[in-house]
Design an enzyme around this catalytic site. Structure first.
Site, PDB file in Angstrom:
ATOM      1  N   SER A  20       0.842  -1.220   0.000  1.00 35.02           N
ATOM      2  CA  SER A  20       0.000   0.000   0.000  1.00 35.02           C
ATOM      3  C   SER A  20       0.862   1.251   0.000  1.00 35.02           C
ATOM      4  O   SER A  20       0.622   2.201  -0.741  1.00 35.02           O
ATOM      5  CB  SER A  20      -0.850   0.046   1.270  1.00 35.02           C
ATOM      6  OG  SER A  20      -1.944  -0.785   1.167  1.00 35.02           O
ATOM      7  N   GLN A 168      -8.734   2.851  -0.830  1.00 33.24           N
ATOM      8  CA  GLN A 168      -8.415   3.174  -2.227  1.00 33.24           C
ATOM      9  C   GLN A 168      -9.284   4.320  -2.717  1.00 33.24           C
ATOM     10  O   GLN A 168      -8.802   5.236  -3.382  1.00 33.24           O
ATOM     11  CB  GLN A 168      -8.620   1.945  -3.113  1.00 33.24           C
ATOM     12  CG  GLN A 168      -7.606   0.847  -2.827  1.00 33.24           C
ATOM     13  CD  GLN A 168      -7.848  -0.421  -3.627  1.00 33.24           C
ATOM     14  OE1 GLN A 168      -8.825  -0.520  -4.376  1.00 33.24           O
ATOM     15  NE2 GLN A 168      -6.980  -1.397  -3.465  1.00 33.24           N
ATOM     16  N   ASP A 330      -7.732  -7.218   4.666  1.00 36.31           N
ATOM     17  CA  ASP A 330      -6.827  -8.112   3.937  1.00 36.31           C
ATOM     18  C   ASP A 330      -6.482  -9.378   4.727  1.00 36.31           C
ATOM     19  O   ASP A 330      -5.958 -10.339   4.162  1.00 36.31           O
ATOM     20  CB  ASP A 330      -5.533  -7.370   3.559  1.00 36.31           C
ATOM     21  CG  ASP A 330      -5.804  -6.328   2.487  1.00 36.31           C
ATOM     22  OD1 ASP A 330      -6.784  -6.478   1.733  1.00 36.31           O
ATOM     23  OD2 ASP A 330      -5.039  -5.345   2.403  1.00 36.31           O
ATOM     24  N   LYS A 357     -12.965  -8.499  -4.113  1.00 37.09           N
ATOM     25  CA  LYS A 357     -11.495  -8.423  -4.164  1.00 37.09           C
ATOM     26  C   LYS A 357     -10.975  -9.165  -5.408  1.00 37.09           C
ATOM     27  O   LYS A 357     -11.743  -9.430  -6.320  1.00 37.09           O
ATOM     28  CB  LYS A 357     -10.906  -8.996  -2.871  1.00 37.09           C
ATOM     29  CG  LYS A 357     -11.262  -8.181  -1.642  1.00 37.09           C
ATOM     30  CD  LYS A 357     -10.541  -6.861  -1.644  1.00 37.09           C
ATOM     31  CE  LYS A 357     -10.944  -6.009  -0.459  1.00 37.09           C
ATOM     32  NZ  LYS A 357     -10.390  -4.662  -0.532  1.00 37.09           N
ATOM     33  N   ARG A 361     -13.447 -13.648  -2.106  1.00 33.87           N
ATOM     34  CA  ARG A 361     -12.657 -14.270  -1.027  1.00 33.87           C
ATOM     35  C   ARG A 361     -13.512 -15.008  -0.003  1.00 33.87           C
ATOM     36  O   ARG A 361     -12.988 -15.852   0.734  1.00 33.87           O
ATOM     37  CB  ARG A 361     -11.779 -13.212  -0.330  1.00 33.87           C
ATOM     38  CG  ARG A 361     -10.609 -12.785  -1.195  1.00 33.87           C
ATOM     39  CD  ARG A 361      -9.667 -11.817  -0.499  1.00 33.87           C
ATOM     40  NE  ARG A 361      -8.542 -11.525  -1.381  1.00 33.87           N
ATOM     41  CZ  ARG A 361      -7.734 -10.478  -1.250  1.00 33.87           C
ATOM     42  NH1 ARG A 361      -7.919  -9.607  -0.262  1.00 33.87           N
ATOM     43  NH2 ARG A 361      -6.734 -10.303  -2.088  1.00 33.87           N
TER      44      ARG A 361
HETATM   45  C1  S3P Z   1      -5.661  -0.924  -0.135  1.00 36.33           C
HETATM   46  C2  S3P Z   1      -6.937  -0.846   0.352  1.00 36.33           C
HETATM   47  C3  S3P Z   1      -7.800  -2.018   0.536  1.00 36.33           C
HETATM   48  C4  S3P Z   1      -6.986  -3.306   0.544  1.00 36.33           C
HETATM   49  C5  S3P Z   1      -5.994  -3.375  -0.564  1.00 36.33           C
HETATM   50  C6  S3P Z   1      -5.027  -2.204  -0.484  1.00 36.33           C
HETATM   51  C7  S3P Z   1      -4.903   0.313  -0.303  1.00 36.33           C
HETATM   52  O1  S3P Z   1      -8.723  -2.082  -0.537  1.00 36.33           O
HETATM   53  O2  S3P Z   1      -7.839  -4.422   0.480  1.00 36.33           O
HETATM   54  O3  S3P Z   1      -5.254  -4.572  -0.470  1.00 36.33           O
HETATM   55  O4  S3P Z   1      -3.692   0.256  -0.556  1.00 36.33           O
HETATM   56  O5  S3P Z   1      -5.499   1.395  -0.192  1.00 36.33           O
HETATM   57  P1  S3P Z   1     -10.135  -1.279  -0.487  1.00 36.33           P
HETATM   58  O6  S3P Z   1      -9.839   0.168  -0.570  1.00 36.33           O
HETATM   59  O7  S3P Z   1     -10.880  -1.777  -1.692  1.00 36.33           O
HETATM   60  O8  S3P Z   1     -10.765  -1.691   0.800  1.00 36.33           O
END
Ligand code: S3P
Length: 444
Positions: A20, A168, A330, A357, A361
């Site tokens: 991330s 995200q 996650d 995802k 999952r």
């Molecule tokens: C992430 C946010 C999460 C996570 C992904 C990485 C990020 O997704 O599941 O592995 O780096 O901002 P979501 O924003 O869809 O929850």
């Protein structure tokens, strides 16, 4: 990949840089103005982050790599129109964050990805970006996304309450807000997601405010405010180890008696470590050492000692729901594996996002654990996992999803008899070294 049961996990190790954070540092460095490059050490080795770097290069960003670091020269608002579509491969973070950065560039670019990514929902970013004045064409709310950029100062700031808990989406709107004239606000109600973008923008000199409020009904709000048109300065950065990758090793060690595992330099952002707290509540022996803050993120060493059995209150099912679910998003497939081992099992709710995802999952976790003789009840928004089950080695599927492959591997280490993980190579999406590293610390 064949996985044989393990006796324990022992040693001192590290895991590669956080996925991330690596996406964010790459994109934010690319948006920097001023002379010089940002030098980033311990950049993630994940395929997903390589996709982000390649997309940035296609947008005219100069990136140099040596064995220790990635150097990124910012181009602020002068990205160039790429010749081909930008391939985000399997990476939702690449697509959603880049989309936010691109709406304020005066170019047109198409973001695409593999079959899995092209099936994932993108309306969640299209809607807020369009309300800021962006023009985006999509395939019915899915990728490919054609972003028709505009002069940055013509974007309008918005006050956006997020309908889904997603870091995200939050980060996408923040990056677009950087290019808007005025103050963009993003509101998280209840569940608060990882705040790496907020912390990193501050590190790069952009003021971002996070204000916690309570509504009259007692609900908690997180109001993130960012003023547009602020200058990002190039800066050096060192990425902490990826907590979500470490979680697989931590879990296997915690559940295998006489394990003694130390993992140094792991990112311990408060919005990422709910899984550790939960494991501790289940009786796992996990300590944090050498905790400090560097580059705006807390980090430290995780030390785990294995136990014969985790000691949860007898008979009661542990229920994971609400904001706790969101902050372990996650780690949930892994938590389901833990559920098979503890008294009373686990019920995971409010996790419908898991179906959206890299694969579904919920279905994938249920499918694999059932093959191992676990008793699982699938719900629309989660799983019930019966506790204290003796797992049996089986032929398991990765479903092309890195976290499913690694959670299944942890289950296989605890099982009786050998397992096979079909399609295990997809671990490279987040943690290419997973099997080699595991081999180094596993005693059989
Ligand atoms: C992430 C946010 C999460 C996570 C992904 C990485 C990020 O997704 O599941 O592995 O780096 O901002 P979501 O924003 O869809 O929850």
């Amino acid at each position: 990949m064949i996985i044989r049961p393990a006796k324990n996990l022992c040693g001192r190790t590290r895991v590669p840089g956080d996925k991330s954070i690596s996406h964010r540092v790459a994109i934010i460095s690319a948006l920097a103005a001023g002379r010089g490059a940002s030098r980033i050490t311990n950049f993630s080795t994940a395929d997903d982050c390589a996709a982000t770097l390649e997309c940035l290069e296609q947008l005219g960003i100069r990136i140099e790599r040596d064995s220790n670091a990635v150097m990124i020269e910012g181009a602020r608002n002068s990205f160039i129109t790429p010749r081909d579509a930008l391939d985000c491969r399997n990476s939702g973070t690449t697509m959603r964050l880049l989309a936010g950065a691109l709406v304020a560039q005066n170019i047109t670019a198409t973001l695409t990805g593999d079959e899995s990514l092209r099936s994932r929902p993108m309306r969640r970013i299209i809607e807020p970006l369009e309300s800021m004045g962006a023009r985006i064409e999509s395939n019915n709310g899915r990728a490919p996304l054609r972003i028709i950029g505009r002069e940055s100062h013509s974007l309008v700031p918005i006050r956006y309450e997020m309908p889904v808990a997603s870091a995200q989406v939050k980060s996408c709107v923040m990056l677009a807000g950087l290019g808007a004239l005025g103050r963009t606000q993003i509101i998280e109600r209840g569940a608060e997601t990882r705040d790496h973008t907020e912390r990193m923008l501050r590190w790069f000199g952009v003021p971002v405010e996070s204000r916690h409020e309570k509504t009259v009904e007692g609900q908690s709000l997180n109001v993130v405010s960012i003023d547009g048109m602020k200058k990002i300065m190039p800066r050096d950065y060192s990425v902490p180890g990826d907590f979500s990758s470490a979680a697989f090793l931590v879990t296997a060690a915690a559940l295998l008696s006489r394990s003694e595992l130390h993992i140094a330099d792991i990112g311990l952002n408060p919005n990422r470590i709910e899984f550790l707290e939960t494991m501790r509540a289940f009786g796992a022996s996990i300590r944090i050492n050498n905790l400090r803050e560097e580059y705006g993120e807390p980090r430290g060493t995780i030390e785990v000692s294995g136990a014969e059995r985790l000691t949860v209150t007898k008979g009661t099912t542990s229920i994971i729901c609400g904001s706790r679910t969101a902050s372990m998003i996650d780690e949930l497939p892994l938590l389901a594996v833990v559920g098979t081992q503890i008294e009373g099992g686990i019920e995971i709710r409010d996790a419908a996002e898991l179906r959206l995802k890299e694969t579904d999952r919920i279905r994938a976790t249920a499918d694999n654990l059932r093959r191992m003789d676990a008793e699982i009840e699938e719900k629309a928004d989660g799983l019930f996992v019966k506790g204290r089950v003796r797992l049996r080695g089986a032929r398991l599927q990765s479903f092309g999803d890195h976290r499913i492959a690694m959670a299944s591997t942890v289950a296989a280490l605890l099982a009786e008899g050998e397992s096979e993980i079909v399609g295990a190579e997809c671990v490279s999406v987040s943690f290419p070294e997973f099997f080699t590293l595991l081999d180094e610390i596993t005693q059989r």
